[in-house]
Design a protein around this motif. Sequence first.
Motif, PDB file in Angstrom:
ATOM      1  N   GLY A  36      55.844  42.611  43.149  1.00 41.80           N
ATOM      2  CA  GLY A  36      54.397  42.498  43.067  1.00 41.80           C
ATOM      3  C   GLY A  36      53.913  41.783  41.823  1.00 41.80           C
ATOM      4  N   ALA A  37      52.733  41.211  41.927  1.00 43.99           N
ATOM      5  CA  ALA A  37      52.091  40.542  40.788  1.00 43.99           C
ATOM      6  C   ALA A  37      50.630  40.314  41.120  1.00 43.99           C
ATOM      7  N   VAL A  38      49.791  40.387  40.095  1.00 44.65           N
ATOM      8  CA  VAL A  38      48.386  40.014  40.231  1.00 44.65           C
ATOM      9  C   VAL A  38      48.277  38.538  39.862  1.00 44.65           C
ATOM     10  N   ILE A  39      47.789  37.725  40.773  1.00 40.63           N
ATOM     11  CA  ILE A  39      47.592  36.300  40.507  1.00 40.63           C
ATOM     12  C   ILE A  39      46.121  36.117  40.125  1.00 40.63           C
ATOM     13  N   ALA A  40      45.857  35.841  38.857  1.00 45.15           N
ATOM     14  CA  ALA A  40      44.490  35.681  38.361  1.00 45.15           C
ATOM     15  C   ALA A  40      44.075  34.222  38.493  1.00 45.15           C
ATOM     16  N   ILE A  41      43.001  33.965  39.236  1.00 50.08           N
ATOM     17  CA  ILE A  41      42.577  32.606  39.582  1.00 50.08           C
ATOM     18  C   ILE A  41      41.169  32.337  39.053  1.00 50.08           C
ATOM     19  N   ASN A  42      40.952  31.152  38.493  1.00 44.00           N
ATOM     20  CA  ASN A  42      39.587  30.789  38.101  1.00 44.00           C
ATOM     21  C   ASN A  42      38.769  30.482  39.351  1.00 44.00           C
ATOM     22  N   HIS A  43      37.447  30.503  39.220  1.00 41.21           N
ATOM     23  CA  HIS A  43      36.586  30.420  40.411  1.00 41.21           C
ATOM     24  C   HIS A  43      35.520  29.347  40.216  1.00 41.21           C
ATOM     25  N   THR A  44      35.784  28.160  40.762  1.00 39.18           N
ATOM     26  CA  THR A  44      34.839  27.050  40.618  1.00 39.18           C
ATOM     27  C   THR A  44      34.121  26.689  41.910  1.00 39.18           C
ATOM     28  N   LEU A  80      41.768  37.960  61.241  1.00 37.04           N
ATOM     29  CA  LEU A  80      42.603  37.326  60.224  1.00 37.04           C
ATOM     30  C   LEU A  80      42.869  38.276  59.055  1.00 37.04           C
ATOM     31  N   ILE A  81      41.853  39.028  58.652  1.00 40.49           N
ATOM     32  CA  ILE A  81      42.019  39.998  57.562  1.00 40.49           C
ATOM     33  C   ILE A  81      43.118  40.992  57.910  1.00 40.49           C
ATOM     34  N   LYS A  82      43.078  41.495  59.128  1.00 38.43           N
ATOM     35  CA  LYS A  82      44.054  42.508  59.551  1.00 38.43           C
ATOM     36  C   LYS A  82      45.465  41.944  59.641  1.00 38.43           C
ATOM     37  N   HIS A  83      45.583  40.665  59.988  1.00 37.07           N
ATOM     38  CA  HIS A  83      46.912  40.096  60.225  1.00 37.07           C
ATOM     39  C   HIS A  83      47.454  39.275  59.052  1.00 37.07           C
ATOM     40  N   THR A  84      46.718  39.234  57.937  1.00 41.07           N
ATOM     41  CA  THR A  84      47.230  38.530  56.752  1.00 41.07           C
ATOM     42  C   THR A  84      47.322  39.467  55.547  1.00 41.07           C
ATOM     43  N   LYS A  85      47.135  40.758  55.794  1.00 39.35           N
ATOM     44  CA  LYS A  85      47.226  41.773  54.743  1.00 39.35           C
ATOM     45  C   LYS A  85      46.201  41.561  53.632  1.00 39.35           C
ATOM     46  N   ALA A  86      45.060  40.962  54.002  1.00 38.96           N
ATOM     47  CA  ALA A  86      43.963  40.831  53.045  1.00 38.96           C
ATOM     48  C   ALA A  86      43.347  42.217  52.829  1.00 38.96           C
ATOM     49  N   VAL A 102      46.361  48.310  44.634  1.00 39.07           N
ATOM     50  CA  VAL A 102      47.448  48.867  43.822  1.00 39.07           C
ATOM     51  C   VAL A 102      48.635  49.223  44.704  1.00 39.07           C
ATOM     52  N   GLY A 103      48.360  49.817  45.859  1.00 37.62           N
ATOM     53  CA  GLY A 103      49.435  50.155  46.784  1.00 37.62           C
ATOM     54  C   GLY A 103      50.163  48.929  47.286  1.00 37.62           C
ATOM     55  N   SER A 104      49.412  47.868  47.563  1.00 37.63           N
ATOM     56  CA  SER A 104      50.006  46.609  48.020  1.00 37.63           C
ATOM     57  C   SER A 104      50.883  45.993  46.932  1.00 37.63           C
ATOM     58  N   LEU A 105      50.412  46.048  45.697  1.00 35.25           N
ATOM     59  CA  LEU A 105      51.193  45.529  44.569  1.00 35.25           C
ATOM     60  C   LEU A 105      52.493  46.309  44.409  1.00 35.25           C
ATOM     61  N   ARG A 106      52.393  47.611  44.525  1.00 37.09           N
ATOM     62  CA  ARG A 106      53.583  48.445  44.381  1.00 37.09           C
ATOM     63  C   ARG A 106      54.595  48.182  45.489  1.00 37.09           C
ATOM     64  N   SER A 107      54.100  47.755  46.645  1.00 42.33           N
ATOM     65  CA  SER A 107      55.005  47.476  47.766  1.00 42.33           C
ATOM     66  C   SER A 107      55.641  46.088  47.666  1.00 42.33           C
ATOM     67  N   ALA A 139      49.816  49.527  38.722  1.00 41.53           N
ATOM     68  CA  ALA A 139      50.895  49.226  39.666  1.00 41.53           C
ATOM     69  C   ALA A 139      52.210  48.896  38.961  1.00 41.53           C
ATOM     70  N   GLY A 140      52.139  48.642  37.641  1.00 42.00           N
ATOM     71  CA  GLY A 140      53.340  48.293  36.900  1.00 42.00           C
ATOM     72  C   GLY A 140      53.865  46.905  37.227  1.00 42.00           C
ATOM     73  N   VAL A 141      52.945  45.957  37.407  1.00 40.90           N
ATOM     74  CA  VAL A 141      53.333  44.582  37.740  1.00 40.90           C
ATOM     75  C   VAL A 141      52.706  43.620  36.730  1.00 40.90           C
ATOM     76  N   PRO A 142      53.226  42.392  36.634  1.00 41.93           N
ATOM     77  CA  PRO A 142      52.654  41.418  35.699  1.00 41.93           C
ATOM     78  C   PRO A 142      51.401  40.741  36.247  1.00 41.93           C
ATOM     79  N   ILE A 143      50.678  40.082  35.351  1.00 43.47           N
ATOM     80  CA  ILE A 143      49.553  39.228  35.735  1.00 43.47           C
ATOM     81  C   ILE A 143      50.006  37.780  35.564  1.00 43.47           C
ATOM     82  N   VAL A 144      49.824  36.978  36.594  1.00 41.89           N
ATOM     83  CA  VAL A 144      50.201  35.567  36.531  1.00 41.89           C
ATOM     84  C   VAL A 144      48.925  34.723  36.553  1.00 41.89           C
ATOM     85  N   PRO A 145      48.628  33.989  35.479  1.00 42.69           N
ATOM     86  CA  PRO A 145      47.416  33.159  35.447  1.00 42.69           C
ATOM     87  C   PRO A 145      47.604  31.867  36.242  1.00 42.69           C
ATOM     88  N   LEU A 146      46.611  31.523  37.030  1.00 36.31           N
ATOM     89  CA  LEU A 146      46.657  30.302  37.844  1.00 36.31           C
ATOM     90  C   LEU A 146      45.297  29.616  37.788  1.00 36.31           C
TER      91      LEU A 146
END
Length: 250
Positions: A36-44, A80-86, A102-107, A139-146
């Motif tokens: 797992g990882a949190v992907i932090a994205i800028n928003h333009t 689409l939400i249901k079938h893409t794990k959004a 958090v549960g998704s990250l842990r998985s 969740a005990g995962v890293p943050i990845v900046p993008l």
Amino acid sequence: MEPVYRLLEMTANTAVFLTGAKIEYRGLKEIPASGGAVIAINHTGYVDFLPAALASVEAGRRLRFMVKAEMQEVSIVNYLIKHTKAIPVDRSAGHGAYEAAVGSLRSGEIIGVYPEATISRSFELKEFKTGAARMAHEAGVPIVPLVVWGAQRIWTKSHPKNLRHSKIPVNVVVGPSLAASEDFERTTTALRNVMEQLLEQAQADYSREPGAYWLPRRLGGSAPTLEEAQLLDQAELAERARKRTDPGRR
């Protein structure tokens, strides 16, 4: 295999082909190959999720997004939400979405998050919320900046979308992961500082058009400054509130 997600990947690549967009990826190795990882994205703009998702696919992963719960009211989007794990987010009761993330990250999933929460009209980084740091730490995962740069030329707030075959270049830059400490404010400040550097890298070799609406003021464009953009955001929120309280005056 996730056939629905695969279909979306094919559709996204077709859209990139039809518009002639040129996406350049840098630092894809920074996206974890597993776990797992949190992907932090800028928003333009409204489509910067697409280059971010395709970057993850290029790295061999599938990015899960947190989306507005009201999007579930559209049947095809709900499918689409249901079938893409959004992860749907109800802003009036956001704790459930947070726990789901958090549960998704842990998985072992990677979750796309916009620390700025809303689109930056200035195309500079706005103030960051601490949500990314909080869920990564729990969740005990890293943050990845993008960082995505150039997608605002395709479709952003207060400007018409450009879906023609315009060959707009888009840069995607991924930086080294950060560990989230218990000091969420400190982690969030460190994340924003790193993303500032990535944004400068993404802009460094990008063509500039003096006076262009999609270019920050400091780079010679005509986009509003951060302060001006904040006033525009406040006016927009006030107008939304007025319409909710007085729907007859729309």
